[in-house]
Design an enzyme around this catalytic site. Structure first.
Site, mmCIF file in Angstrom:
data_model
loop_
_atom_site.group_PDB
_atom_site.id
_atom_site.type_symbol
_atom_site.label_atom_id
_atom_site.label_comp_id
_atom_site.label_asym_id
_atom_site.label_seq_id
_atom_site.Cartn_x
_atom_site.Cartn_y
_atom_site.Cartn_z
ATOM 1 N N CYS A 136 25.675 112.506 3.725
ATOM 2 C CA CYS A 136 25.643 111.103 3.304
ATOM 3 C C CYS A 136 24.634 110.923 2.179
ATOM 4 O O CYS A 136 23.463 111.253 2.332
ATOM 5 C CB CYS A 136 25.280 110.166 4.447
ATOM 6 S SG CYS A 136 25.220 108.455 3.868
ATOM 7 N N GLY A 271 40.601 107.833 3.893
ATOM 8 C CA GLY A 271 39.453 106.934 3.964
ATOM 9 C C GLY A 271 39.702 105.628 3.246
ATOM 10 O O GLY A 271 40.350 104.718 3.775
#
Lengths: 315, 289
Positions: A136, A271
């Site tokens: 991330c 996504g």
């Protein structure tokens, strides 16, 4: 029965993760599942991956957290989440009713935290796998800082391997010089599956006020804009490791999914496309089935890594 | 699929679109919103959120007691998304998700309501006025529902006659004084509260939508006068259903005696919030980065 009407089998088993089809909902884009309950037939998905979960709740980054860019979007959510205990108590019971394999995306700001979260999730029936978030780009500690150094990757994955008997999928960052060295480290440490890519770090500027368009200044780029990079990285990693790969990055339709499978992905994650078209996963599942039938291909596995590269050269 | 009934330019930068979508219209409440897919292509990429401006039928202007079959959105041209949207033609299909979010909380016994609108913030407040009038009956006096509309100049003042038609009192202000009183729309509210005794405003409810500084001032006025106030906040969104956490709004929550900042989703817990819970000092959070 005619061959034409034969039901195509899309089921896959990747590193011990058994799914009825290779189409998964990517972490962070599908909440805890319940948010899309009214909009997507969740029971049709191959698997669902939760928002990244840490030991304690995280409040996330200051707004603005989103900005659209050409062909993509930047986000800097900052892994806002309810913490692993609340996930187990409040979200998992509801998610179980769909019968879809649940994969929990886990992250920590220390090695110990990664291990602790994995240990707490181990042994919960409904959870069929862990996706380890070492990529991330939007938090200062943890996440990507573990994902850019091959030695750190080895340590994190080893830690989780010891803490959990579940299939472990390691989500790789594209924000590195050579993704294959990171991939090899994860494999050596005992990863069952690799998923790639996470978002690419980027930024956008408000020129009227000369300020960043994101509260966090930088964010992660996703969407169609990153697909060529994701494909290249899946192909590179496919040629270097022996464990299955899950392709992620700008998949918006069946052809996008097929590209990833052909370069070496055994399954794919969708996504950003969910935000624009909540039916996208269903469309891709049907599209894959039709493609296999039309091309007389027996299983998805027969298609994985079937890319033919030119073998001649002109001297 | 939903279908465009009309898509009209109503002034220089503003458009009004009526959409036939009985499934959404029959369930929609004021303050809720829809996510509109601007194009089948991928540019602009994300859906855009629009507050429900009006609940109506295909032909008539205002809703009656029958379940509405259409909604309207009111929008300002601000970028690529709204430019493409403004090119939609009558009869075209349009891909919508909705109704989404939590609308205004409306008690049965609202005696007097004041609505404060800034610029395009007026968009979701018309459907609110429609329903407020409905709750109280058409014959209630104009004094029971007051709308303050503000903008930079006269071009930003929208829906003036629409509010009048449903029997509301409308007062206008503009920054440049080109229409109504010169000044801020929140000053209209301050004057209004000065003229009315606390007893008269005892059961008053405030509603607002507009730019952040306006809403902040509105919230402060409501706080000092101890008047319940609901505000509808605008935020960039990606999913619109609560999954991505992209539209987070900082709120202050009392947790074991401490005030702590908690991000809530404009699309799920909002877009309408009680003004007292909003952590208005966005900028001070940004400085911590």
């Amino acid at each position: 029965m005619k061959q034409l009407h034969k039901k195509i089998d899309l089921s896959v088993d990747i590193g011990g993760l058994k799914m009825r089809n290779p189409v998964m909902a990517a972490s962070g884009t599908f909440g805890y599942g319940e948010e899309y309950e009214e909009h997507v037939p969740i029971d049709h998905l191959g698997a669902l991956i939760t928002k990244g979960i840490s030991l304690k709740p995280h409040s996330g980054n200051p707004p603005p957290r989103l900005v659209e860019t050409t062909g993509g979007m930047l986000n800097a959510i900052g892994l806002q989440n309810i913490g692993v205990k609340a996930l187990i108590k409040e979200k998992i019971p509801n998610l179980m009713k769909f019968g879809t394999p649940i994969i929990v995306n886990v992250f920590g700001s220390t090695l110990r935290e990664y291990g602790e979260v994995a240990r707490i999730l181990d042994g919960i029936d409904a959870i069929k796998g862990l996706e380890v978030n070492i990529s991330c780009p939007n938090i200062k500690r943890g996440g990507i800082s573990f994902g850019t150094d091959p030695r750190q990757v080895f340590k994190v994955v080893s830690k989780i391997r010891k803490a959990s008997a579940l299939p472990i999928m390691v989500k790789l960052s594209p924000n590195v010089t050579d993704i294959t060295t990171i991939a090899r480290s994860a494999e050596e440490a005992g990863a069952d599956v690799l998923s790639l890519i996470n978002t690419l770090t980027g930024m956008a500027v408000d020129v009227d006020n000369r300020i960043p368009k994101l509260g966090n200044i930088t964010g992660g780029l996703s969407g169609p804009a990153i697909k060529p990079i994701a494909l290249r990285m899946v192909w590179e990693v496919y040629n270097k490791v022996n464990i299955p790969i899950v392709g992620i990055g700008g998949i918006f339709n069946t052809y996008d999914a097929l590209e990833f499978i052909i370069v070496g992905a055994s399954a794919i994650q969708i996504g950003t496309a969910h935000f624009i078209n909540p039916s996208v996963a269903m469309e891709v599942i049907n599209g894959l089935e039709n493609y296999l039938r039309d091309n007389h291909i027996g299983t998805i596995q027969d298609l994985v890594g079937s890319l033919e590269t030119p073998t001649f050269s002109i001297l | 699929m939903a279908r465009v009934i009309f898509n009209r330019k109503i002034s220089s930068d503003y458009y009004r679109m009526r959409i036939l979508c009985p499934e959404i219209a029959s369930r929609a409440k004021p303050g809720q919103f829809i996510m509109v897919r601007i194009t089948e292509l991928l540019d602009p990429l994300l859906r855009r959120p629009f507050g429900i401006h009006r609940l109506c039928h295909e032909r008539d202007k205002h809703t009656d007691n029958n379940s509405p079959s259409c909604i309207e959105i009111l929008y300002k041209i601000v970028g690529k998304g709204t430019i493409v949207l403004s090119e939609k033609k009558k009869g075209e299909g349009i891909d919508l998700m909705g109704p989404l979010g939590n609308g205004f909380y409306l008690e049965q016994n609202i005696e007097t309501a004041v609505i404060v609108a800034g610029g395009i913030g007026v968009a979701p407040l018309f459907s609110l006025a429609q329903v407020l009038k409905g709750v109280k009956g058409k014959n209630t006096s104009r004094d029971k529902l007051t709308i303050f509309i503000g903008g930079e100049n006269r071009k930003d003042i929208l829906c003036l006659n629409d509010f009048k038609k449903i029997g509301a009192r409308v007062v206008v202000s503009t920054i440049d004084g080109s229409l109504g009183t010169k000044g801020l729309v929140t000053d209209l509210l301050v004057n209004f509260l000065r003229k009315h005794s606390p007893l008269e405003t005892k059961n008053l409810k405030l509603f607002g939508c507009g730019p952040l500084p306006m809403l902040r001032t509105l919230s402060e006025i409501a706080f000092y006068k101890n008047i319940p106030c609901q505000v509808s906040l605008e935020s960039r969104m990606a999913c619109g259903v609560g999954a991505c956490q992209g539209c987070a709004v900082p709120t202050e929550i009392n947790k074991e005696g401490d005030r702590v900042v908690l991000y809530q989703r404009a699309c799920k817990e909002g877009p309408v919030f009680d003004s007292t819970i909003i952590f208005w000092d966005y900028k001070s959070i940004l400085l911590k980065v």
